[in-house]
Structures are given as structure tokens and as C-alpha cells.
Design a protein around this motif. Sequence first.
Motif, PDB file in Angstrom:
ATOM      1  N   THR A 219       0.815  -1.206   0.000  1.00 38.04           N
ATOM      2  CA  THR A 219       0.000   0.000   0.000  1.00 38.04           C
ATOM      3  C   THR A 219       0.852   1.261   0.000  1.00 38.04           C
ATOM      4  OG1 THR A 219      -0.141   0.361   2.384  1.00 38.04           O
ATOM      5  CG2 THR A 219      -1.616  -1.281   1.456  1.00 38.04           C
ATOM      6  N   GLN A 220       0.179   2.372  -0.314  1.00 38.54           N
ATOM      7  CA  GLN A 220       0.799   3.697  -0.361  1.00 38.54           C
ATOM      8  C   GLN A 220       2.047   3.707  -1.246  1.00 38.54           C
ATOM      9  OE1 GLN A 220       0.709   6.373   3.001  1.00 38.54           O
ATOM     10  NE2 GLN A 220      -0.548   4.940   4.186  1.00 38.54           N
ATOM     11  N   LEU A 221       1.926   3.092  -2.407  1.00 37.92           N
ATOM     12  CA  LEU A 221       3.015   3.102  -3.377  1.00 37.92           C
ATOM     13  C   LEU A 221       3.059   4.440  -4.104  1.00 37.92           C
ATOM     14  CD1 LEU A 221       2.539  -0.454  -4.918  1.00 37.92           C
ATOM     15  CD2 LEU A 221       4.171   0.230  -3.145  1.00 37.92           C
ATOM     16  N   ARG A 222       4.238   4.778  -4.591  1.00 37.25           N
ATOM     17  CA  ARG A 222       4.433   5.974  -5.410  1.00 37.25           C
ATOM     18  C   ARG A 222       5.183   5.614  -6.689  1.00 37.25           C
ATOM     19  NH1 ARG A 222       5.629  11.194  -1.500  1.00 37.25           N
ATOM     20  NH2 ARG A 222       3.774  10.960  -0.199  1.00 37.25           N
ATOM     21  N   ASN A 223       5.168   6.545  -7.613  1.00 30.46           N
ATOM     22  CA  ASN A 223       5.965   6.451  -8.851  1.00 30.46           C
ATOM     23  C   ASN A 223       5.531   5.329  -9.780  1.00 30.46           C
ATOM     24  OD1 ASN A 223       7.671   8.666  -8.227  1.00 30.46           O
ATOM     25  ND2 ASN A 223       8.908   7.341  -6.894  1.00 30.46           N
ATOM     26  N   LEU A 224       4.296   4.857  -9.642  1.00 36.19           N
ATOM     27  CA  LEU A 224       3.843   3.819 -10.573  1.00 36.19           C
ATOM     28  C   LEU A 224       3.791   4.347 -12.003  1.00 36.19           C
ATOM     29  CD1 LEU A 224       1.030   1.944  -8.607  1.00 36.19           C
ATOM     30  CD2 LEU A 224       3.500   1.496  -8.673  1.00 36.19           C
ATOM     31  N   GLY A 225       3.640   5.646 -12.158  1.00 41.26           N
ATOM     32  CA  GLY A 225       3.634   6.229 -13.491  1.00 41.26           C
ATOM     33  C   GLY A 225       4.963   6.119 -14.213  1.00 41.26           C
ATOM     34  N   ARG A 226       6.019   5.772 -13.510  1.00 39.18           N
ATOM     35  CA  ARG A 226       7.333   5.606 -14.137  1.00 39.18           C
ATOM     36  C   ARG A 226       7.578   4.174 -14.584  1.00 39.18           C
ATOM     37  NH1 ARG A 226      11.808   8.030 -10.287  1.00 39.18           N
ATOM     38  NH2 ARG A 226      13.082   7.457 -12.109  1.00 39.18           N
ATOM     39  N   LEU A 227       6.612   3.297 -14.346  1.00 38.79           N
ATOM     40  CA  LEU A 227       6.773   1.896 -14.714  1.00 38.79           C
ATOM     41  C   LEU A 227       6.020   1.597 -15.998  1.00 38.79           C
ATOM     42  CD1 LEU A 227       6.245   0.075 -11.279  1.00 38.79           C
ATOM     43  CD2 LEU A 227       8.280   1.224 -12.167  1.00 38.79           C
ATOM     44  N   PRO A 228       6.514   0.625 -16.781  1.00 36.49           N
ATOM     45  CA  PRO A 228       5.769   0.196 -17.961  1.00 36.49           C
ATOM     46  C   PRO A 228       4.556  -0.636 -17.560  1.00 36.49           C
ATOM     47  CG  PRO A 228       7.670  -1.226 -17.628  1.00 36.49           C
ATOM     48  CD  PRO A 228       7.772  -0.133 -16.594  1.00 36.49           C
ATOM     49  N   ALA A 229       3.642  -0.809 -18.498  1.00 37.68           N
ATOM     50  CA  ALA A 229       2.466  -1.634 -18.224  1.00 37.68           C
ATOM     51  C   ALA A 229       2.867  -3.049 -17.822  1.00 37.68           C
ATOM     52  CB  ALA A 229       1.544  -1.663 -19.436  1.00 37.68           C
ATOM     53  N   ARG A 230       3.918  -3.563 -18.412  1.00 37.99           N
ATOM     54  CA  ARG A 230       4.487  -4.828 -17.960  1.00 37.99           C
ATOM     55  C   ARG A 230       5.983  -4.807 -18.213  1.00 37.99           C
ATOM     56  NH1 ARG A 230       1.248  -9.016 -19.478  1.00 37.99           N
ATOM     57  NH2 ARG A 230       2.719 -10.385 -18.444  1.00 37.99           N
ATOM     58  N   GLY A 231       6.712  -5.632 -17.481  1.00 31.42           N
ATOM     59  CA  GLY A 231       8.152  -5.731 -17.693  1.00 31.42           C
ATOM     60  C   GLY A 231       8.996  -5.329 -16.503  1.00 31.42           C
ATOM     61  N   ALA A 232       8.386  -4.743 -15.469  1.00 27.77           N
ATOM     62  CA  ALA A 232       9.152  -4.399 -14.272  1.00 27.77           C
ATOM     63  C   ALA A 232       9.272  -5.605 -13.355  1.00 27.77           C
ATOM     64  CB  ALA A 232       8.474  -3.253 -13.520  1.00 27.77           C
ATOM     65  N   VAL A 233      10.274  -5.564 -12.487  1.00 27.08           N
ATOM     66  CA  VAL A 233      10.434  -6.534 -11.404  1.00 27.08           C
ATOM     67  C   VAL A 233      10.375  -5.763 -10.093  1.00 27.08           C
ATOM     68  CG1 VAL A 233      12.011  -8.168 -10.276  1.00 27.08           C
ATOM     69  CG2 VAL A 233      11.800  -8.152 -12.773  1.00 27.08           C
ATOM     70  N   VAL A 234       9.559  -6.238  -9.164  1.00 26.96           N
ATOM     71  CA  VAL A 234       9.385  -5.561  -7.885  1.00 26.96           C
ATOM     72  C   VAL A 234      10.096  -6.320  -6.775  1.00 26.96           C
ATOM     73  CG1 VAL A 234       7.666  -5.136  -6.062  1.00 26.96           C
ATOM     74  CG2 VAL A 234       7.309  -4.236  -8.350  1.00 26.96           C
ATOM     75  N   VAL A 235      10.787  -5.579  -5.925  1.00 31.36           N
ATOM     76  CA  VAL A 235      11.399  -6.100  -4.712  1.00 31.36           C
ATOM     77  C   VAL A 235      10.670  -5.442  -3.537  1.00 31.36           C
ATOM     78  CG1 VAL A 235      13.510  -6.349  -3.369  1.00 31.36           C
ATOM     79  CG2 VAL A 235      13.624  -6.302  -5.887  1.00 31.36           C
ATOM     80  N   ALA A 236       9.949  -6.227  -2.761  1.00 27.85           N
ATOM     81  CA  ALA A 236       9.205  -5.736  -1.602  1.00 27.85           C
ATOM     82  C   ALA A 236       9.916  -6.219  -0.349  1.00 27.85           C
ATOM     83  CB  ALA A 236       7.769  -6.236  -1.631  1.00 27.85           C
ATOM     84  N   ALA A 237      10.420  -5.298   0.468  1.00 30.42           N
ATOM     85  CA  ALA A 237      11.307  -5.666   1.573  1.00 30.42           C
ATOM     86  C   ALA A 237      10.739  -5.221   2.912  1.00 30.42           C
ATOM     87  CB  ALA A 237      12.689  -5.070   1.357  1.00 30.42           C
TER      88      ALA A 237
END
Length: 259
Positions: A219-237
Motif C-alpha cells: 500500500t501507499q506506493l508511489r511512482n507507478l507512473g514511471r513503470l511500464p504496463a508490464r516488464g518491471a520486477v518488484v522487490v518488496a522488503a
Amino acid sequence: MGSLDDVAARLVDGTIEVIDLTAPLHADTPILALPEPFGQTEPFRLHEISRYDERGPAWYWNNITTGEHTGTHFDAPVHWVTGQDGDDVATVPPSRLVGPAVVLDVTDRVAEDPDFLLEVDDVHAWEAEHGPLPARGWLLYRTGWDARGEDPAAFANADDDGPHTPGISVACARYLAEETELLGLGVETVGTDAGAAAGFDPPFPCHGFLLGAGRYGLTQLRNLGRLPARGAVVVAAPLPIVGGSGSPARVLALVERTS
């Protein structure tokens, strides 16, 4: 991407960019306020121990107080009654903290209706254009709500009827939990459910269905507008809090840049 050496080299030369999806954590970070008589989380606070002074001449450090679900944070299954026999935040397998991510963007529709709810048909329409939702990956739900993140009143967007923030319909939450292989759902709002979700049937369906199915929330993520519709890899720590229902988290995205 090739070998890990290739990935490391591309991180150094910038052709793989690391994008921070985390909101800064401070005393004015918006928190979820529940109606009485329910218990409340504490806002984030720093309590100074020493700062290069007689309490500690060469060091600066603080104690902190806050809730597990403050700011950008990770929801573990045990956070909800439907997931009470599932993982706490310390027992989530590390391999499930890293995964592919897609971004479903409804900012234009939320601009017209802050109570907008994502429906199953919206997911199918996105898949028709971009391909299937990723197995063992994240669905990141972009609503534009992060633009309100430094204004707690605008972020809550509440009136006498309660908060008005976008979310996901009951049918869509059930679909994501039961008909996909997602790791979880990431949102820009204070929680994974819509502001009006207390009045849904069942209430808080994203929490109930997704956490009950062993999935996770961000929750409360930011900067999603800088990501492509697909192709990113997320690291949640998140912090591995033993017995914890969740944790503030640093959430990063790796994005391939070709120019």
C-alpha cells in the motif's frame, strides 16, 4: 536478462533503473483511521536517543514508534481473519518478495470519480491489450492517488459519509484471489480496499479474499507512473517481524531502459 553478472553490470551502467515506489515515512504520513470502538494505529514518530551530544558524543540515533501498517507497507496473510492460519510477515518465503509486476492504470477514471472500483471486465480489457497477469507476480493498481500523499486530508478524502478513495469491486477482488496466480496487489491508497469497502458485502473484500488465499498487499506506493504496463520486477522488503501482521517496507522496481 541473462546472467546475474549481466544484471549487475546493467544496474551499474543504468540500463536497468531502480525506481523507488516507497513514500517517505514521517510524522505526517497518512494513516488509516477506523471508527470507534475499534483500536487505532499510532502515527510514525522518532524519539531521539542522542545526537552528537552528552547522550552520545559521536553518534545520532532514534527509537521509533509506529504501527505495522503505516506508510508504504506489506500486508501478510495473518493480518486478516481469513488468513489467520497463513504466514506472518517473518515467515513469508524470501522468494515471494521478488517478482514480476504489471501496472493497470485507471487515473483518468479516478479523476472523474474518486470512488471508482475496478471490475473484472477492466482486468480482461487490460489483458487483451497487454497480455495475461503474471504468475507469481504483482498487480500494481495505478489511480493517481499518490499525488495526495503529502496531504493527509486530501489523501483520506473523507466527508460525513466516510472516505472516498478508489479500489476494487467485490467480484474483482474474488476473481484476483481465486482465478489468478498473482503474488498480490499493490495500491497507492492507504489500504488495498476502497474507502467505502466497510459497506461492501462482504466488507473489505481485497483483504478478505486475497489475504485469505495466501496473497499479499502493498500500500501507499508511489511512482507507478514511471513503470511500464508490464516488464518491471518488484522487490518488496518488509521487516521480518516475528508474529507480525505486516511491516513498513521499502519497495523497489527494476525497469529495463533501452535509451
